[in-house]
Every structure is written in C-alpha cells, then in structure tokens.
Design a protein around this motif. Structure first.
Motif, PDB file in Angstrom:
ATOM      1  N   UNK A  89      50.809  13.370  16.799  1.00  7.26           N
ATOM      2  CA  UNK A  89      51.232  13.140  15.424  1.00  7.26           C
ATOM      3  C   UNK A  89      50.859  11.729  14.979  1.00  7.26           C
ATOM      4  N   UNK A  90      50.462  11.611  13.716  1.00 12.36           N
ATOM      5  CA  UNK A  90      50.246  10.307  13.116  1.00 12.36           C
ATOM      6  C   UNK A  90      51.581   9.790  12.615  1.00 12.36           C
ATOM      7  N   UNK A  91      52.059   8.681  13.120  1.00 10.08           N
ATOM      8  CA  UNK A  91      53.384   8.204  12.716  1.00 10.08           C
ATOM      9  C   UNK A  91      53.416   7.765  11.262  1.00 10.08           C
ATOM     10  N   UNK A  92      54.561   7.954  10.631  1.00 11.70           N
ATOM     11  CA  UNK A  92      54.754   7.496   9.263  1.00 11.70           C
ATOM     12  C   UNK A  92      55.196   6.033   9.284  1.00 11.70           C
ATOM     13  N   UNK A  93      54.933   5.326   8.203  1.00 13.41           N
ATOM     14  CA  UNK A  93      55.316   3.918   8.091  1.00 13.41           C
ATOM     15  C   UNK A  93      55.741   3.629   6.661  1.00 13.41           C
ATOM     16  N   UNK A  94      56.305   2.457   6.467  1.00 12.45           N
ATOM     17  CA  UNK A  94      56.810   2.087   5.143  1.00 12.45           C
ATOM     18  C   UNK A  94      55.741   1.513   4.232  1.00 12.45           C
ATOM     19  N   UNK A  95      54.570   1.232   4.781  1.00  7.42           N
ATOM     20  CA  UNK A  95      53.490   0.667   3.962  1.00  7.42           C
ATOM     21  C   UNK A  95      52.158   1.068   4.556  1.00  7.42           C
ATOM     22  N   UNK A  96      51.099   1.083   3.734  1.00  8.25           N
ATOM     23  CA  UNK A  96      49.764   1.397   4.263  1.00  8.25           C
ATOM     24  C   UNK A  96      49.337   0.445   5.379  1.00  8.25           C
ATOM     25  N   UNK A  97      49.721  -0.831   5.255  1.00 13.12           N
ATOM     26  CA  UNK A  97      49.331  -1.811   6.259  1.00 13.12           C
ATOM     27  C   UNK A  97      49.979  -1.499   7.613  1.00 13.12           C
ATOM     28  N   UNK A  98      51.285  -1.165   7.567  1.00 17.10           N
ATOM     29  CA  UNK A  98      51.992  -0.834   8.793  1.00 17.10           C
ATOM     30  C   UNK A  98      51.468   0.461   9.409  1.00 17.10           C
ATOM     31  N   UNK A 139      45.969   2.564  14.519  1.00 16.91           N
ATOM     32  CA  UNK A 139      45.109   1.821  15.430  1.00 16.91           C
ATOM     33  C   UNK A 139      45.675   1.842  16.843  1.00 16.91           C
ATOM     34  N   UNK A 140      46.994   1.748  16.950  1.00 16.80           N
ATOM     35  CA  UNK A 140      47.642   1.808  18.263  1.00 16.80           C
ATOM     36  C   UNK A 140      47.422   3.162  18.919  1.00 16.80           C
ATOM     37  N   UNK A 141      47.561   4.238  18.127  1.00 19.82           N
ATOM     38  CA  UNK A 141      47.326   5.591  18.656  1.00 19.82           C
ATOM     39  C   UNK A 141      45.915   5.722  19.225  1.00 19.82           C
ATOM     40  N   UNK A 142      44.952   5.222  18.511  1.00 21.05           N
ATOM     41  CA  UNK A 142      43.557   5.455  18.884  1.00 21.05           C
ATOM     42  C   UNK A 142      43.068   4.438  19.909  1.00 21.05           C
ATOM     43  N   UNK A 143      43.259   3.159  19.598  1.00 22.38           N
ATOM     44  CA  UNK A 143      42.649   2.116  20.415  1.00 22.38           C
ATOM     45  C   UNK A 143      43.464   1.777  21.658  1.00 22.38           C
ATOM     46  N   UNK A 165      44.608   8.376   2.285  1.00 23.96           N
ATOM     47  CA  UNK A 165      45.005   7.108   2.890  1.00 23.96           C
ATOM     48  C   UNK A 165      44.806   7.128   4.403  1.00 23.96           C
ATOM     49  N   UNK A 166      45.273   8.216   5.045  1.00 24.19           N
ATOM     50  CA  UNK A 166      45.125   8.317   6.498  1.00 24.19           C
ATOM     51  C   UNK A 166      43.663   8.460   6.892  1.00 24.19           C
ATOM     52  N   UNK A 167      42.929   9.295   6.163  1.00 23.04           N
ATOM     53  CA  UNK A 167      41.516   9.480   6.490  1.00 23.04           C
ATOM     54  C   UNK A 167      40.733   8.183   6.305  1.00 23.04           C
ATOM     55  N   UNK A 168      41.136   7.395   5.300  1.00 24.58           N
ATOM     56  CA  UNK A 168      40.483   6.110   5.091  1.00 24.58           C
ATOM     57  C   UNK A 168      40.700   5.153   6.249  1.00 24.58           C
ATOM     58  N   UNK A 169      41.861   5.207   6.858  1.00 24.18           N
ATOM     59  CA  UNK A 169      42.144   4.371   8.023  1.00 24.18           C
ATOM     60  C   UNK A 169      41.487   4.915   9.282  1.00 24.18           C
ATOM     61  N   UNK A 170      41.415   6.224   9.346  1.00 18.57           N
ATOM     62  CA  UNK A 170      40.982   6.905  10.559  1.00 18.57           C
ATOM     63  C   UNK A 170      39.468   7.040  10.660  1.00 18.57           C
ATOM     64  N   UNK A 171      38.822   7.210   9.501  1.00 21.67           N
ATOM     65  CA  UNK A 171      37.415   7.567   9.507  1.00 21.67           C
ATOM     66  C   UNK A 171      37.236   9.042   9.797  1.00 21.67           C
ATOM     67  N   UNK A 172      36.000   9.445  10.061  1.00 20.26           N
ATOM     68  CA  UNK A 172      35.709  10.862  10.262  1.00 20.26           C
ATOM     69  C   UNK A 172      35.321  11.209  11.701  1.00 20.26           C
ATOM     70  N   UNK A 173      35.433  10.238  12.595  1.00 20.56           N
ATOM     71  CA  UNK A 173      35.129  10.526  13.997  1.00 20.56           C
ATOM     72  C   UNK A 173      36.269  11.269  14.683  1.00 20.56           C
TER      73      UNK A 173
END
Length: 495
Positions: free
Chosen positions: A188-197, A203-207, A280-288
């Motif tokens: 699951x992609x965690x929810x946050x209170x802001x786009x930055x968070x 990034x933590x999930x992936x990297x 928003x999520x796809x923009x952070x994640x990219x398409x890989x």
C-alpha cells in the motif's frame, strides 16, 4: 528393557546401530551404522564431562540436531489449538498436533472467528493429516464466502505444513514444483497530510524498503466535506459523517448495502479530485512502478466505468473490487468498457465460484485470498484454470506470517502469478512473530524469500513475540480445546 534400550527405541535406533556386529562398512547399511557409532564416540571423545554421563544423556546430546522425520502412514491428528493475535484487529493462528510430535500451522483469515476452525476439530481427530485432499473435501461444505471460509482454509494450510515436515520437503514441492525462488510483493502507498510528506513516504517504500509494486486507496471517502462532489451520500453517512465500508452491524447501513443499491453518484468535480489524487502519486512514482487502486466505496457499475475512464491515462495496474464479485455480467460490461485491467476475488471461496468470472472473461486478473479461496491446493487450481484462459493472478493477503508463507508457497508453484499483497509492512514486530527454519530472512527488499529446502511452510512461531501480541479478548495460548472433540451432527449433504 534397560534404560539405554528404551532411549534407543525412542530414537528409532537399536543396539546394533551403536555396536554393529559386522565391520563390513562397505555396505550402505553398515556405513550408516558406522556413522552413528562414530558420531556417538565423537561425543564421548570431545564432550569432556559428557564422556562420563549416562548413555541417555549421551544419546540425547549426540542426536539433538539430527533431523528425524515420521512414518507418514502412521500419522494421526491428536489435537487442534489456537492463539488469537492483534494482527489486523483480530487474526487467529491454529496448530494441528499429531501422534508423532509433528505439528502444522494455519491461519483463520483476518476478522474471522477462530470457532470456524474449532468446530471442525471433531471431524479431524484420529485422521491421517497426509490425506489433505480427502480431509479438505470432508470439511469444505462448512466453508463459505469471505471470512466464512476461514476455518476450512486454516486447516488446509496446517495439513500441508504437516505433510511437508513428514516428507521433508517444502510445500511448494508438494504442489508440483516451483516457477520462481522469490515472490514479488505489492505494498500500500501510505497516505500523508501533504504532497511533500507523501513523497517522502513513497520514496521510503521504493528506495529504502525496495518495493517494486504499490497500491493506493481511491475512495469516495476522500471527498468528505467537499461540496458538489457526490450525489446522495449524506443519506448513507454514519454518525461521524463517514461513508464507513466496514464495522457496522446495522444490516441496512452503507457498509452492508451492495454497490448497485446505494444510488450514490460521483459528479464530474468529484472525478476530477479523485483523478488528481492518482496524478499526484503517479507524478511522484513515475511509470516504472506498477500502481494499483482499491477501496472506492459503494456505487454502481455506471459510476465505476466513469471513474475508470477518469484515471485511464495513468496506466493503473488494476481497478480492484469496484462492484461485488458475484455480479459477473456487470464485471464483464465494465471490463469491456475500460482499458485498465479489472480485478476481483479476495472474497471468493473455491474454484467453482471463480469459474463464471473466468469463463466469461469478466475480469482481466483474478485475486484470490488463500485464507478464503480454499487453501494452497485449491488456490493453485484457481490460478491454473485462469492461466488456461489467459487470465493472470495476483494474490490478496492480510494476516500473520503464517498465511503469508502459505501464499508464498502457492505463488511459487503457480505460473501466471503477478504479485502478492503485504498488508503489515509498517508493523515493526510482524516479521518477528515467526522464525524461519532455514535461517533465511522472510522478506528482502520487496520480495518474499522462498524456502528452497526447509520442510513444510518453513517457519516456526516465535512464542515470546506471539504472546506479546495476543488479543485482549483471549489471552490463551494454544490451550487444550477438549470441548470441541465431539461430533454432534450427521454431516453428509445428500440422502
């Protein structure tokens, strides 16, 4: 019989194993005896004080790490016990014991009652656990859709664990062999209170954690308090103003009303906001990285198609459980209307109930939960049947490491497998509920590690950690269950 002979008999040895009368060590049997003799003598030579210990202690010390398996044809089920954890609110692990000390672990699906398994105990006592299919067929009539299958599936898992231990092979081998050594997980992609968070969390999930497939919620609950986004939602809100999908005992509440019967509609404004969440999520994640979605809320087929079209450009991996799984024709209509793959199945019990969806090509991907679908063998059959019809299989999993490992073995043995859900990634003690019997880590950077040689499921419970996380309503830990020993009904379903 001397004490020494008694201990030898318990180990399956005889005097001749320790002191063979013939020195003909070229023969395989005598080589075995020579090895045993030399092993024991090694204990005397290097054991210090052990050299002067009683022979019982000598044998126990010398053979404590020797792997001793059973006579499978003589195995009998002697007990069924349970422990209830706080994983996902309430999830029970069961243990089936045998007359040879071998036991098997299974799990009643999250949110299900352990009594679904306990009332089946009387049908199992005295039976040979190696006859998995025969035992499964004798109890499968007591399973139902979703959590109602929890007892039957838990028992099936535990039986395979016993069989693997009895024959000294991993469960995947019993299912026909493996296609892969590592099992891809989706998180699951965690929810946050802001786009930055949220970007930091992704990034933590992936990297950091290494996950290569993510899933996010895309619920109309996200539209709470935003005017002009939903039609007819206020009628269904609970006392807190939420469209709660679970946990309401009122039969006529939103949580218990099937999707087509709410007449909630999503406005264009609402669709734009939901699409913006994906953007928003796809923009952070990219398409890989594949990105799946779930938990939309209860609305009908037409709004499901509209939502699907609104997010189509983001190339989602799948749209999950938009309407109830029983509505085969509606799924077919939706799948034909959308380019994004559709998926359902986590609440379906047995292959026969998957068949209509597969036969009509009503979904693009099936999604069984092994703790509901019928256990390891039945889920492999479901996957194989889907494969024959050109349909892939992802796997839903939300439980302890016991059901997790049952899924891992099944996924390894099924060719059309895509990814397995991991629902407790951020629970710091989750992995430590068990110990792997071959020393491998349970998970490495987003992939579950398949036990290549460890028998059965390849895990043992970590009793200390398990006891720290027992449910407050039941702190017993694999206590005896004699009240479930007696069968009080005639179970045959035909005259």
């Amino acid at each position: 019989m001397t004490p020494s002979q008694k201990y030898l008999n318990q180990l399956g040895l005889t005097d001749s194993d320790i002191n063979p009368s013939s020195p003909a060590d070229q023969e395989p049997e005598n080589k075995r005896r020579s090895f045993l003799r030399n092993s024991l003598m090694g204990g005397i030579t290097f054991g210090g004080a052990l050299a002067f210990a009683p022979v019982e202690d000598l044998i126990a010390q010398s053979t404590q790490k020797v792997s001793r398996f059973s006579g499978p044809s003589d195995l009998r089920i002697t007990d069924l016990r349970y422990a209830t954890t706080t994983v996902l609110g309430r999830t029970s692990v069961i243990r089936i014991d045998t007359n040879q000390g071998i036991y098997g672990l299974g799990e009643v699906r999250d949110g299900a009652d352990e009594r679904y398994a306990l009332f089946l105990k009387s049908r199992l006592l005295g039976m040979n656990p190696c006859n998995v299919e025969q035992l499964f067929k004798s109890i499968r009539q007591f399973g139902g859709q979703s959590r109602q299958a929890g007892g039957v599936c838990a028992i099936e898992m535990a039986l395979w664990d016993i069989v693997g231990k009895a024959y000294n092979v991993p469960c995947w081998q019993l299912l026909g062999g493996r296609y892969r050594d590592k099992i891809r997980l989706y998180a699951d992609t965690p929810e946050a209170n802001s786009p930055e968070e949220q970007k930091k969390l992704i990034s933590y999930r992936i990297n950091e954690q290494g996950y290569t497939w993510l899933k996010m919620d895309l619920s109309i609950g996200e539209l709470k308090g935003v005017p002009g986004t939903l039609v007819n939602d206020k009628f269904w809100q609970n006392a807190k103003g939420n469209l709660a999908q679970w946990g309401d005992n009122n039969y006529m509440a939103y949580a218990n009303t099937q999707h087509p019967f709410t007449q909630i509609q999503i406005t264009d404004k609402g669709l734009d906001i939901l699409a913006g969440l994906v953007d928003n999520v796809r923009g952070m994640l990219g398409y890989e990285i594949p990105l799946s979605t779930d938990h939309y809320g209860h609305f009908d087929l037409n709004n499901g198609i509209r939502l699907g079209k609104a997010v189509e450009k983001y190339r989602l991996a799948w749209l999950e459980d938009i309407v109830s799984w029983e509505l085969t024709d509606q799924w077919k209509t939706m799948s034909d209307a959308l380019e994004t793959p559709t998926l359902t199945g986590e609440d379906i019990y047995l292959l026969k109930n998957f068949r209509p969806l597969i036969d009509k090509r009503a979904v693009d991907i099936i999604h069984p939960d092994l703790a509901s679908s019928g256990g390891l063998l039945e889920t492999k059959r479901i996957g194989d049947y889907a494969e024959e019809n050109g349909i892939a299989m992802a796997m839903h999993q939300a439980g302890t490491p016991v059901s997790f490992m049952a899924n891992v073995h099944c996924a390894a043995a099924t060719q059309n497998f895509l990814a397995l859900e991991h629902h407790s990634i951020d629970l710091p003690w989750w992995e430590s509920l068990v110990k792997t019997t071959d020393g491998r880590p349970l998970i490495t950077r987003g992939f579950a590690n398949l036990p290549l040689s460890a028998p059965g499921l390849g895990i043992e419970l970590n009793d200390e950690v398990m006891k720290q996380h027992l449910h407050a309503s039941d702190k017993t830990y694999f206590a005896p269950t004699p009240q479930w020993n007696e069968t009080r009904s005639h179970d045959r379903i035909y005259s």
